[in-house]
Design an enzyme around this catalytic site. Structure first.
Site, mmCIF file in Angstrom:
data_model
loop_
_atom_site.group_PDB
_atom_site.id
_atom_site.type_symbol
_atom_site.label_atom_id
_atom_site.label_comp_id
_atom_site.label_asym_id
_atom_site.label_seq_id
_atom_site.Cartn_x
_atom_site.Cartn_y
_atom_site.Cartn_z
ATOM 1 N N ARG A 186 -3.697 4.025 -1.282
ATOM 2 C CA ARG A 186 -4.154 2.937 -2.146
ATOM 3 C C ARG A 186 -3.632 1.575 -1.712
ATOM 4 O O ARG A 186 -2.486 1.447 -1.286
ATOM 5 C CB ARG A 186 -3.693 3.183 -3.596
ATOM 6 C CG ARG A 186 -4.146 4.500 -4.166
ATOM 7 C CD ARG A 186 -3.688 4.675 -5.600
ATOM 8 N NE ARG A 186 -4.112 5.968 -6.130
ATOM 9 C CZ ARG A 186 -4.225 6.252 -7.409
ATOM 10 N NH1 ARG A 186 -3.925 5.344 -8.312
ATOM 11 N NH2 ARG A 186 -4.611 7.444 -7.795
ATOM 12 N N HIS A 207 0.841 -1.197 0.000
ATOM 13 C CA HIS A 207 0.000 0.000 0.000
ATOM 14 C C HIS A 207 0.870 1.238 0.000
ATOM 15 O O HIS A 207 2.041 1.211 0.410
ATOM 16 C CB HIS A 207 -0.941 0.010 1.214
ATOM 17 C CG HIS A 207 -0.262 0.303 2.517
ATOM 18 N ND1 HIS A 207 -0.018 1.580 2.974
ATOM 19 C CD2 HIS A 207 0.240 -0.522 3.471
ATOM 20 C CE1 HIS A 207 0.583 1.524 4.148
ATOM 21 N NE2 HIS A 207 0.759 0.258 4.468
ATOM 22 N N CYS A 208 0.315 2.338 -0.498
ATOM 23 C CA CYS A 208 0.995 3.625 -0.435
ATOM 24 C C CYS A 208 0.213 4.513 0.520
ATOM 25 O O CYS A 208 -0.346 4.023 1.496
ATOM 26 C CB CYS A 208 1.132 4.249 -1.822
ATOM 27 S SG CYS A 208 -0.441 4.495 -2.671
ATOM 28 N N ALA A 209 0.135 5.815 0.265
ATOM 29 C CA ALA A 209 -0.518 6.721 1.206
ATOM 30 C C ALA A 209 -2.032 6.565 1.226
ATOM 31 O O ALA A 209 -2.671 6.777 2.259
ATOM 32 C CB ALA A 209 -0.153 8.162 0.873
#
Length: 298
Positions: free
Chosen positions: A29, A25-27
């Site tokens: 998504r 995951h990113c910030a």
């Protein structure tokens, strides 16, 4: 909102645990790599309460859930074996460009919170000093300034750790490579001269604080070197010989070649944009806009 319930629904609608090769995951998504995209019910996912949108890009099936993505990711990894370590050897690799971009983005993702928080603190200090509420010469200012500047100044160390982790190498050796570029004895050379030598080889001295390119190049080469060293060094000696040789080889190569090249690339990009801005605002906007995703990362 129940993150556990949302996690179960997301896993079910992407085709189940068996359809997931890996997940990071990113910030905002959840970035799935699916074995079969056709098995995912995109329409149902987009209508799911708690899901903002669904995007397919760079070989990834991305589910946008917002700032609570880490909580949803945590719940998903509790109910299914779909974390980053679950990637299968037969998963599609995608184009070289997409794979490089993925490595870059996933190296920055763990740092986004620290970068955002430090950036906001620096902005707050600017406002306070402009409003006359805080003196730029006070101890309070310097302490808070240190807190805001630290993550940017020591960025080579943090990126060395996250990049080495992403590429499957020892993250702390990666961090050590970045730290060597900021070590006081090395930075002290810059104050005395603009060049030195390493066993007779000329070394152009540069300031590597807050830099990105040099550590990306050096740690990427280090991960290849580490794999090679593990093949030729006996297992009983790997614990100290592999890190020792890696550091002893990569750090000199970085300051001799990788570092100056990386810094010059970064400076060239900045100079090119400055030059374009003096000639044509429209052309500058077109060039910067076309490369915005790349420039945002660097």
């Amino acid at each position: 909102m129940s993150y556990n319930g949302l996690a179960k629904d997301i896993v079910r609608l992407v085709g189940g645990e068996q359809n997931v090769s890996s997940l990071v995951h990113c910030a905002t998504r959840l970035r799935f790599k699916l074995k079969y995209h056709a098995k995912a019910d995109r329409a149902a996912l987009q209508n799911l309460n708690g899901v903002l949108s669904v995007v397919e890009s760079g070989g990834q099936f991305q589910v946008v859930v917002g700032s609570h993505v880490a909580d949803v990711y945590k719940e998903i990894t509790k109910i299914a074996n779909v974390g980053a370590a679950a990637a299968s050897s037969d998963e599609p690799k995608g184009s070289i460009g997409a794979r490089i971009f993925e490595v870059i983005s996933r190296s920055f993702s763990p740092l986004l919170g620290a970068l955002a928080g430090a950036g906001m603190l620096k902005a707050l200090l600017t406002i306070l000093t402009m409003a006359g509420l805080l003196s730029a010469k006070s101890g309070t200012y310097f302490i808070l300034s240190a807190a805001g500047n630290a993550v940017f100044y020591f960025l080579p160390i943090f990126l060395g750790i996250t990049l080495a982790t992403k590429l499957g190498a020892n993250p702390y050796v990666g961090g050590t490579i970045g730290a060597a570029l900021l070590e006081p004895n090395f930075t002290g050379l810059l104050a005395a001269a603009k060049s030195t030598d390493f066993i007779g080889i000329p070394v152009i001295l540069m300031d590597y604080s807050s830099s990105v390119f040099p550590v990306f190049i050096s740690v990427s080469i280090y991960t290849v070197l580490e794999k090679f060293l593990k093949k030729i060094i006996h297992k009983d000696l790997q614990m100290f010989l592999v890190p020792m040789l890696s550091i002893a080889i990569i750090v000199p190569l970085t300051v001799i070649a990788f570092g100056p090249f990386g810094v010059n690339v970064g400076n060239a990009i900045g100079a090119a944009i400055d030059f374009l801005s003096t000639k044509s605002g429209i052309l500058t906007g077109a060039v910067v806009g076309a490369g915005w995703t790349f420039l945002t990362l660097f």
